[in-house]
Design an enzyme around this catalytic site. Structure first.
Site: not given
Length: 289
Positions: A212, A63
């Site tokens: 998600f 990330y």
């Protein structure tokens, strides 16, 4: 009892954690690439999460890359003793912000050391091996990759191992190599492919961590969800999180945000009560999807 305590607890590796955690992906820049526009805001979100009782944070060194882990270290080190940092390896970022497989033994070892260095740790609590055979779970042997990670565990660099983006067959293959403490796949109110897998893992006492949980890059949109939320005086995302908490006791949530306000809304979902009638109504979201 605080909001987050009402989420309940479950075992993750050698820790018992609250079921409502935090996902750090959105702390990086646009498309999870480069630095955030407001680093102070990113630091504030992490500190607010921990002060509110969050005791497990999901992150990884690709990330940014490196950015999110460096922000976590700046915000929270020295870390609270009860804080579990869960990271992932198995991918890397291209110069164009693309997501690429990185699963050779050398790449996996480098990823573990990158996570250790940027988080400022001597050992990683939980490392999820991300399988990048396809966009979603795709069959294929994971023996070579997982054997390499298990060797790093034997060297004392990793305490516990999980799997991400995997099929039931790959989980069974993985268990023949090492203990699997959690599975992290895409799952939410509309994306229900893992229903049977979640129930099986619950019977076996294995944590399931949906990524998600709010739809990810395409937030959940549903007239049913919006209608239920309005009746309950909540946001659609709070209802979606509350549904996941009700779905199975082994589900650990890691909703992400770069906003303190949204973080507080997410954590408040633990207090939301969903009646049997509401739960039945929400089943229509998956059918419509």
């Amino acid at each position: 009892m605080s909001s987050i305590q009402k989420s309940g607890t479950f075992t993750l590796g050698s820790h018992t954690v609250k079921r409502l955690g935090y996902g750090a992906m959105q702390l990086a820049g646009p498309h999870v690439f480069g630095p955030p526009g407001d680093r102070d805001a990113a630091l504030a979100v992490l500190r607010e999460a921990v002060s509110s009782g969050v005791d497990h944070i999901d992150t990884c060194d690709y990330y940014g890359p490196h950015v999110t882990n460096q922000i976590i270290r700046e915000a929270l080190s020295p870390y609270p003793k009860d804080l579990v940092l869960v990271t992932k390896i198995g991918a890397r970022r291209g110069s164009d912000a693309s997501w690429l497989p990185a699963n050779s033994p050398t790449e996996l070892e480098q990823a573990v050391h990158d996570n250790l260095r940027n988080l400022g740790l001597e050992v990683l609590d939980v490392v999820n091996l991300r399988i990048m055979f396809g966009m979603g779970p795709t069959e294929g042997s994971i023996e070579a990759q997982l054997t390499a990670l298990a060797e790093l565990q034997r060297k004392g660099l990793v305490r516990h191992i999980g799997l991400s983006n995997v099929t039931p067959a790959q989980i069974e293959e993985g268990r023949r190599i090492c203990k699997i403490v959690c599975v992290q796949n895409q799952y939410n109110l509309a994306h229900r492919d893992d229903d049977a897998l979640i129930d099986q893992l619950a019977r076996e006492g294995t944590a399931y961590v949906p990524f998600f949980p709010l739809g990810g890059f395409s937030p959940l949109q549903s007239s049913t969800l919006s209608r239920v939320a309005e009746r309950l005086g909540a946001t659609p995302m709070q209802v979606a999180l509350a549904w996941l908490l009700r779905r199975s006791p082994n589900i650990l949530l890691i909703p992400g945000t770069s906003s303190v306000e949204h973080l507080r809304e997410n954590l408040a979902a633990a207090e939301l009560e969903l009646s049997a009638a509401v739960l039945q109504e929400l089943e229509g979201v998956a059918k419509a999807a």
